[in-house]
Motif scaffolding. Structure first.
Motif, PDB file in Angstrom:
ATOM      1  N   SER A   1      -3.145  64.146 -13.571  1.00  0.00           N
ATOM      2  CA  SER A   1      -3.333  65.360 -14.609  1.00  0.00           C
ATOM      3  C   SER A   1      -4.964  65.558 -14.575  1.00  0.00           C
ATOM      4  O   SER A   1      -5.469  66.988 -15.218  1.00  0.00           O
TER       5      SER A   1
ATOM      6  N   ARG B   1       5.879  54.300 -13.679  1.00  0.00           N
ATOM      7  CA  ARG B   1       6.378  54.539 -15.194  1.00  0.00           C
ATOM      8  C   ARG B   1       7.686  53.791 -15.580  1.00  0.00           C
ATOM      9  O   ARG B   1       8.083  53.079 -16.665  1.00  0.00           O
TER      10      ARG B   1
ATOM     11  N   GLY C   1       5.986  62.624 -19.354  1.00  0.00           N
ATOM     12  CA  GLY C   1       4.917  61.981 -18.998  1.00  0.00           C
ATOM     13  C   GLY C   1       4.760  60.791 -19.667  1.00  0.00           C
ATOM     14  O   GLY C   1       5.387  59.804 -19.716  1.00  0.00           O
ATOM     15  N   ASN C   2       3.324  60.476 -20.401  1.00  0.00           N
ATOM     16  CA  ASN C   2       2.952  59.006 -20.813  1.00  0.00           C
ATOM     17  C   ASN C   2       3.722  58.843 -22.188  1.00  0.00           C
ATOM     18  O   ASN C   2       3.278  58.091 -22.621  1.00  0.00           O
ATOM     19  N   TYR C   3       4.070  59.980 -22.986  1.00  0.00           N
ATOM     20  CA  TYR C   3       4.270  59.697 -24.301  1.00  0.00           C
ATOM     21  C   TYR C   3       5.545  58.636 -24.467  1.00  0.00           C
ATOM     22  O   TYR C   3       5.421  58.003 -25.522  1.00  0.00           O
TER      23      TYR C   3
ATOM     24  N   THR D   1      -6.763  62.007 -19.170  1.00  0.00           N
ATOM     25  CA  THR D   1      -5.717  61.528 -20.129  1.00  0.00           C
ATOM     26  C   THR D   1      -5.288  59.984 -19.816  1.00  0.00           C
ATOM     27  O   THR D   1      -4.821  59.256 -20.541  1.00  0.00           O
ATOM     28  N   ASP D   2      -5.120  59.653 -18.437  1.00  0.00           N
ATOM     29  CA  ASP D   2      -4.961  58.246 -18.114  1.00  0.00           C
ATOM     30  C   ASP D   2      -5.863  57.933 -16.822  1.00  0.00           C
ATOM     31  O   ASP D   2      -7.056  58.351 -16.631  1.00  0.00           O
TER      32      ASP D   2
ATOM     33  N   GLY E   1       0.929  69.439 -22.074  1.00  0.00           N
ATOM     34  CA  GLY E   1       2.317  69.013 -21.809  1.00  0.00           C
ATOM     35  C   GLY E   1       3.048  69.413 -22.917  1.00  0.00           C
ATOM     36  O   GLY E   1       3.788  70.268 -23.414  1.00  0.00           O
ATOM     37  N   SER E   2       2.633  68.741 -24.173  1.00  0.00           N
ATOM     38  CA  SER E   2       3.210  69.027 -25.449  1.00  0.00           C
ATOM     39  C   SER E   2       2.382  69.947 -26.208  1.00  0.00           C
ATOM     40  O   SER E   2       2.459  70.548 -27.258  1.00  0.00           O
ATOM     41  N   GLY E   3       0.985  69.914 -25.678  1.00  0.00           N
ATOM     42  CA  GLY E   3       0.074  70.708 -26.341  1.00  0.00           C
ATOM     43  C   GLY E   3      -0.734  69.963 -27.319  1.00  0.00           C
ATOM     44  O   GLY E   3      -1.807  70.620 -27.866  1.00  0.00           O
ATOM     45  N   GLY E   4      -0.513  68.982 -27.403  1.00  0.00           N
ATOM     46  CA  GLY E   4      -1.187  68.004 -28.383  1.00  0.00           C
ATOM     47  C   GLY E   4      -2.610  67.854 -28.218  1.00  0.00           C
ATOM     48  O   GLY E   4      -3.653  68.311 -28.959  1.00  0.00           O
ATOM     49  N   THR E   5      -3.068  67.293 -26.709  1.00  0.00           N
ATOM     50  CA  THR E   5      -4.318  67.201 -26.385  1.00  0.00           C
ATOM     51  C   THR E   5      -5.132  68.654 -26.556  1.00  0.00           C
ATOM     52  O   THR E   5      -6.367  68.458 -27.086  1.00  0.00           O
TER      53      THR E   5
ATOM     54  N   TYR F   1      -0.491  55.766 -11.081  1.00  0.00           N
ATOM     55  CA  TYR F   1       0.226  56.718  -9.829  1.00  0.00           C
ATOM     56  C   TYR F   1      -0.150  56.033  -8.422  1.00  0.00           C
ATOM     57  O   TYR F   1       0.078  56.727  -7.283  1.00  0.00           O
TER      58      TYR F   1
ATOM     59  N   HIS G   1      -3.966  57.920 -22.968  1.00  0.00           N
ATOM     60  CA  HIS G   1      -4.255  58.384 -24.302  1.00  0.00           C
ATOM     61  C   HIS G   1      -3.054  58.571 -25.162  1.00  0.00           C
ATOM     62  O   HIS G   1      -3.189  58.880 -26.573  1.00  0.00           O
TER      63      HIS G   1
ATOM     64  N   ILE H   1       2.471  67.416 -17.557  1.00  0.00           N
ATOM     65  CA  ILE H   1       2.072  68.641 -18.086  1.00  0.00           C
ATOM     66  C   ILE H   1       3.097  69.708 -17.537  1.00  0.00           C
ATOM     67  O   ILE H   1       3.978  69.571 -16.586  1.00  0.00           O
TER      68      ILE H   1
ATOM     69  N   ALA I   1      -4.893  70.695 -19.735  1.00  0.00           N
ATOM     70  CA  ALA I   1      -3.697  71.166 -19.225  1.00  0.00           C
ATOM     71  C   ALA I   1      -2.513  70.906 -20.451  1.00  0.00           C
ATOM     72  O   ALA I   1      -2.965  69.919 -21.048  1.00  0.00           O
TER      73      ALA I   1
HETATM   74  C1  LIG Z   1      -0.678  62.318 -17.820  1.00  0.00           C
HETATM   75  C2  LIG Z   1      -0.553  63.264 -18.736  1.00  0.00           C
HETATM   76  N1  LIG Z   1      -1.631  64.121 -18.625  1.00  0.00           N
HETATM   77  C3  LIG Z   1      -1.483  65.255 -19.567  1.00  0.00           C
HETATM   78  C4  LIG Z   1      -0.560  65.215 -20.552  1.00  0.00           C
HETATM   79  C5  LIG Z   1      -0.508  66.578 -21.495  1.00  0.00           C
HETATM   80  O1  LIG Z   1      -0.895  66.063 -22.700  1.00  0.00           O
HETATM   81  P1  LIG Z   1      -0.350  66.895 -23.962  1.00  0.00           P
HETATM   82  O2  LIG Z   1       1.042  66.306 -24.312  1.00  0.00           O
HETATM   83  O3  LIG Z   1      -1.058  66.273 -25.127  1.00  0.00           O
HETATM   84  O4  LIG Z   1      -0.532  68.374 -23.850  1.00  0.00           O
HETATM   85  C6  LIG Z   1       0.434  64.340 -20.797  1.00  0.00           C
HETATM   86  C7  LIG Z   1       1.361  64.245 -21.536  1.00  0.00           C
HETATM   87  O5  LIG Z   1       2.374  63.415 -21.667  1.00  0.00           O
HETATM   88  C8  LIG Z   1       0.331  63.410 -19.735  1.00  0.00           C
HETATM   89  O6  LIG Z   1       1.127  62.219 -19.655  1.00  0.00           O
END
Ligand SMILES: Cc1ncc(COP(=O)(O)O)c(C=O)c1O
Length: 487
Positions: free
Chosen positions: A355, A167, A138-140, A383-384, A251-255, A389, A107, A295, A249
């Protein structure tokens, strides 16, 4: 303005030229929210395009509405699933959006696009002469490198060296440069240090898109993820009073920002920030390494609207990895079938990344904490998916052996059915303030934010609600940019 939309006409003109040459058009927020607005021409192109193809038309697949197929899909309803009660062990319904059906399977492609698109359309980023830097745990950086490749611009992905092998392998094939920083998931300070180093070395040749501080990330989830969740709740006919909680959860707090949108519709909803028990920064000002990739980075992200967060829940990464193992091993699936999990739900278990499993465990704890009933809903997010993994399963097999029947029984009762209300905290005013104040050390002391702005985040009642007012402005910039590409 929290998002820089000042137009640089010269750079914007270069970006238009590049997009014209490469046949690139940019989707608007309106289209990401409701892709039925996307033109028939674009849809026809999608009919022949794979979900992961590095083809700019895939920018139009940055939406929760993709048909769940690997090639040729157009748009349909929002991708979501309901966690079966045989797995959650709670009465409440746990509903989760599914991120697998985004291009490149995560996402985060949305958050990165929302940083890149206004920068291209305004000219604050020069797609010809500058490199886009994507710092991430993470996935960013995956989403960022992918979007950069779609747009034909150079990118640098930065991520901790202990992230999964998949990754790194994939990034090597897409990003111009991949930089591994010391440590694991929670070593975000090292990533920031690397950004400063790059900034000093390369100056104007790079633009750093820092998800932890960019309000474009917040905005994308507020507008696109939040509205997708609201659409699902409407579709399922959930009564307003039964929409009880949103668990994400950070990570960046975006979600988590999707919760801010949901709260505008459901004022009583609890916004719950989840983290790993092994790195309980929000719960206990704690620190530590953990295995929930993406996260928990030992700091409070600048874009986390702490004042709107109602609860913290810490999930044990052992439970998370155990359940992930159960969901992805043949014996585990067989055992779950014997507990009454239907085939369709077993098939869906591949939609949970690590996550995502953590989020679902957090949602189970919340359902228990509030003693929620059958009509109540806890929303969360995958989110993925597990395909990110697969090497982790191999590693677990090497360490613990293949998951057998006895392991499955233990995991089912220990990691799923025994989730309880430990390591959770309902936040009062001063609990929230204490978390907010932690931002000072990262952001004001280290990362150059001002004393005035950190106070505005807490005391200015318009600070957060002004952000979504920028969506229409960004869409207008994108529409004008597209018009110039087509002219
Ligand atoms: C697999 C996974 N889950 C959750 C998150 C957390 O999302 P957010 O960064 O929007 O808080 C990330 C962020 O990179 C992620 O890679």
């Amino acid at each position: 303005m929290l998002i820089n939309l000042n137009v640089n006409p010269e750079v914007r003109a270069k970006n238009v030229k590049r997009c014209k040459e490469k046949g690139i058009l940019l989707p608007t927020f309106k289209e990401m929210i409701d892709p039925s607005l996307v033109s028939e021409d674009i849809k026809k192109k999608l009919d022949n395009t794979g979900l992961w193809d590095v083809d700019p038309v895939n920018l139009y697949r940055i939406t929760w509405h993709n048909e769940p197929v690997s090639k040729g899909g157009e748009f349909g309803g929002v991708n979501f699933l309901e966690v079966p009660r045989e797995i959650s062990g709670v009465k409440a319904r746990i509903i989760a959006l599914c991120g697998k059906w985004f291009p490149c399977g995560v996402h985060k492609v949305g958050a990165t696009y929302s940083c890149l698109a206004p920068a291209l359309a305004s000219g604050t980023f020069d797609s010809v002469d500058q490199q886009a830097v994507w710092p991430s745990t993470g996935n960013y950086c995956r989403g960022g490198a992918y979007n950069s490749a779609l747009l034909g611009c150079q990118s640098i992905a930065i991520l901790p060296e202990e992230m999964s092998q998949e990754r790194f392998n994939w990034l090597q094939s897409v990003a111009g440069e991949v930089i591994a920083t010391p440590g694991c998931e929670s070593n975000v300070k090292e990533i920031f240090d690397k950004c400063h180093e790059l900034d000093a070395e390369r100056g104007n040749h790079i633009v750093i898109f820092n998800q932890f501080e960019q309000f474009e990330n917040y905005l994308w989830h507020y507008e696109v993820t939040g509205r997708a969740m609201a659409e699902v709740l409407k579709q399922l006919g959930v009564k307003d009073e039964n929409v009880k909680a949103y668990v994400s959860a950070t990570g960046s707090g975006g979600t988590l920002a999707a919760g801010d949108y949901l709260k505008t519709l459901y004022p009583n909803i609890k916004i719950v920030a989840a983290e790993a028990l092994q790195c309980p920064t929000l719960l206990r000002n704690g620190f530590g390494g953990h295995r929930i990739e993406g996260i928990g980075d030992k700091h409070v992200p600048w874009i986390h609207n702490v004042k709107n967060t109602d609860m913290i829940v810490a999930v044990d990464d052992n439970d998370c990895m155990d359940a992930y193992r159960l969901f992805n091993e043949p014996e585990g699936l067989k055992y779950l079938a014997s507990k009454g999990v239907k085939q369709e739900d077993l098939d869906n278990l591949s939609l949970y990344g690590i996550s995502g499993v953590g989020n679902v465990l957090g949602a189970m704890k919340v359902a228990k904490f509030y003693e929620l009933t059958e009509e109540d809903v806890v929303f969360t997010i995958l989110t993925d998916s597990s395909e990110m993994y697969t090497s982790r399963i191999k590693e677990l097999e090497e360490k613990l052996g293949v998951c057998d029947h006895d392991d499955s029984v233990r995991i089912y009762y220990q990691a799923l059915m025994s989730q309880n209300i430990a390591n959770m905290k309902e936040l009062g005013y001063y609990d929230r303030l204490a978390i907010h104040n932690l931002k000072y050390y990262t952001w004001v002391e280290q990362q150059g934010k001002t004393y005035e702005e950190i106070n505005r985040q807490w005391y200015d009642k318009d600070y957060w609600t002004d952000i979504p007012k920028l969506t229409a402005k960004i869409d207008k910039l994108i529409e004008e940019f597209n018009a110039d590409i087509l002219a």
